[in-house]
Design an enzyme around this catalytic site. Structure first.
Site, short mmCIF file in Angstrom:
data_model
loop_
_atom_site.label_atom_id
_atom_site.label_comp_id
_atom_site.label_asym_id
_atom_site.label_seq_id
_atom_site.Cartn_x
_atom_site.Cartn_y
_atom_site.Cartn_z
N ASN A 1 -10.96 -2.43 -5.30
CA ASN A 1 -10.19 -1.53 -6.16
C ASN A 1 -10.83 -1.29 -7.53
O ASN A 1 -10.50 -0.33 -8.22
CB ASN A 1 -8.74 -2.02 -6.34
CG ASN A 1 -7.88 -1.86 -5.11
OD1 ASN A 1 -6.99 -2.68 -4.86
ND2 ASN A 1 -8.13 -0.83 -4.31
N ASP B 1 0.83 -1.21 0.00
CA ASP B 1 0.00 0.00 0.00
C ASP B 1 0.86 1.26 0.00
O ASP B 1 1.97 1.26 0.53
CB ASP B 1 -0.92 -0.02 1.23
CG ASP B 1 -2.08 0.94 1.10
OD1 ASP B 1 -2.33 1.45 -0.01
OD2 ASP B 1 -2.77 1.18 2.12
C1 IPE Z 1 -5.60 -2.67 -0.27
O1 IPE Z 1 -5.16 -1.37 -0.47
C2 IPE Z 1 -5.50 -3.43 -1.54
C3 IPE Z 1 -4.17 -3.59 -2.08
C4 IPE Z 1 -3.05 -3.27 -1.52
C5 IPE Z 1 -4.12 -4.19 -3.36
P1 IPE Z 1 -6.17 -0.14 -0.58
O2 IPE Z 1 -5.34 1.06 -0.60
O3 IPE Z 1 -7.10 -0.36 -1.71
O4 IPE Z 1 -6.97 -0.28 0.79
P2 IPE Z 1 -7.96 0.72 1.50
O5 IPE Z 1 -9.09 0.95 0.57
O6 IPE Z 1 -7.23 1.96 1.79
O7 IPE Z 1 -8.38 0.00 2.73
C1 IPE Z 2 -1.47 0.29 -3.33
O1 IPE Z 2 -1.28 1.65 -3.37
C2 IPE Z 2 -1.71 -0.31 -4.68
C3 IPE Z 2 -3.10 -0.71 -4.95
C4 IPE Z 2 -4.08 -0.70 -4.11
C5 IPE Z 2 -3.39 -1.15 -6.29
P1 IPE Z 2 -2.51 2.66 -3.39
O2 IPE Z 2 -2.87 2.92 -4.80
O3 IPE Z 2 -3.60 2.20 -2.52
O4 IPE Z 2 -1.81 3.95 -2.77
P2 IPE Z 2 -2.43 4.96 -1.69
O5 IPE Z 2 -2.91 4.13 -0.54
O6 IPE Z 2 -3.55 5.68 -2.36
O7 IPE Z 2 -1.29 5.83 -1.33
MG MG Z 3 -4.04 2.46 -0.56
#
Ligand code: IPE
Ligand code: IPE
Ligand code: MG
Length: 241
Positions: free
Chosen positions: A67, A19
């Protein structure tokens, strides 16, 4: 307190919620997709580091069912990035004897992504050093619900149904439960990842944003894990004797 990895207590399976790609990019004044692109480097480092340490199973949360709700542009960027990444990393997986697998509702992936993925899975299927599982369009609740549906379909006698049988219906059936779950970027939640499987996992949170995650960070997490006392409901005295 140990400061170095103890080779006698290496977790068999590490799961990671990768993340913070978006925030990493935004902090540099760039688009979120730039963060995802740089996240691949961290994947490469982590896969290589885990294999070197002797981890047998590594599961990476790359895309959740939730996502799909992101802006179409970002979803598309992520899906095409996946194709490129698998393409670019394939040789490295073969060279490092790493087997690629996937868990999740892969039917929902674009056909190009699916094709690329299936090809990589097929080419690496006999590799033995480490199993790398990508959680793609994955949801822990989805997996549990699916298991229940299949169990009903198979007319399993409720009298016989136990944890072991239930586990056989999950997409993670060939993988031991993760001893260690890592989440980067300072968020302290599970976000629908391996819900059943992490019942007794040690949780490790770091503020490091995913694109900055390195072998050193992985090592740090494993050392922290090795300094924990896993009691599984027992008392400290029972564990020590
Ligand atoms: C969780 O990350 C899913 C992945 C790392 C693929 P998100 O960034 O989507 O999670 P939330 O929505 O903040 O909980
Ligand atoms: C994790 O990084 C990757 C995926 C969930 C695909 P994020 O895209 O959630 O990055 P933040 O949490 O918005 O910084
Ligand atoms: Mg995230």
């Amino acid at each position: 307190m140990i400061n170095n990895i103890n080779n006698k207590n290496i977790p068999k399976h590490i799961a990671i919620i990768m993340d913070g790609n978006g925030r990493w990019a935004q902090s540099k004044g760039k688009m979120r997709a730039f963060g995802h692109k740089n996240g691949i480097k961290a994947v490469r480092e982590t896969v290589e580091g885990a294999a070197e340490i002797g981890i047998k199973f590594l599961t990476l949360y790359a895309f959740s069912v939730e996502n799909w709700k992101r802006p179409k542009k970002e979803v598309n960027a992520l899906m095409s990035l996946l194709v490129t990444a698998i393409n670019n990393e394939m040789q490295r997986l073969i060279k490092n004897n790493i087997k690629l697998t996937v868990i999740g509702e892969t039917d929902n992936l674009p056909s190009k992504t699916k094709e690329e993925l299936m090809q990589a899975i097929n080419i690496t299927k006999n590799n033995t050093r480490m199993t790398l599982t990508l959680a793609l369009s994955y949801s822990g609740k989805w997996d549990i619900l699916n298991a229940v549906k299949k169990i009903i379909n198979d007319k399993i006698d409720p009298q016989n149904l136990d944890e072991k049988i239930f586990q056989q219906y999950l997409t993670t059936k060939n993988v031991p439960y993760p001893e260690l779950l890592i989440r980067t970027s300072g968020e302290h939640r599970v976000s629908n990842f391996l819900l059943w499987e992490i019942a007794y996992s040690e949780l490790y949170f770091t503020d490091t944003l995913w694109p900055d995650f390195s072998k050193k960070d992985l090592k740090k997490a494993i050392i922290e894990y090795q300094n924990r006392e896993r009691r599984f409901g027992k008392t400290k005295e029972q564990i020590e004797n």
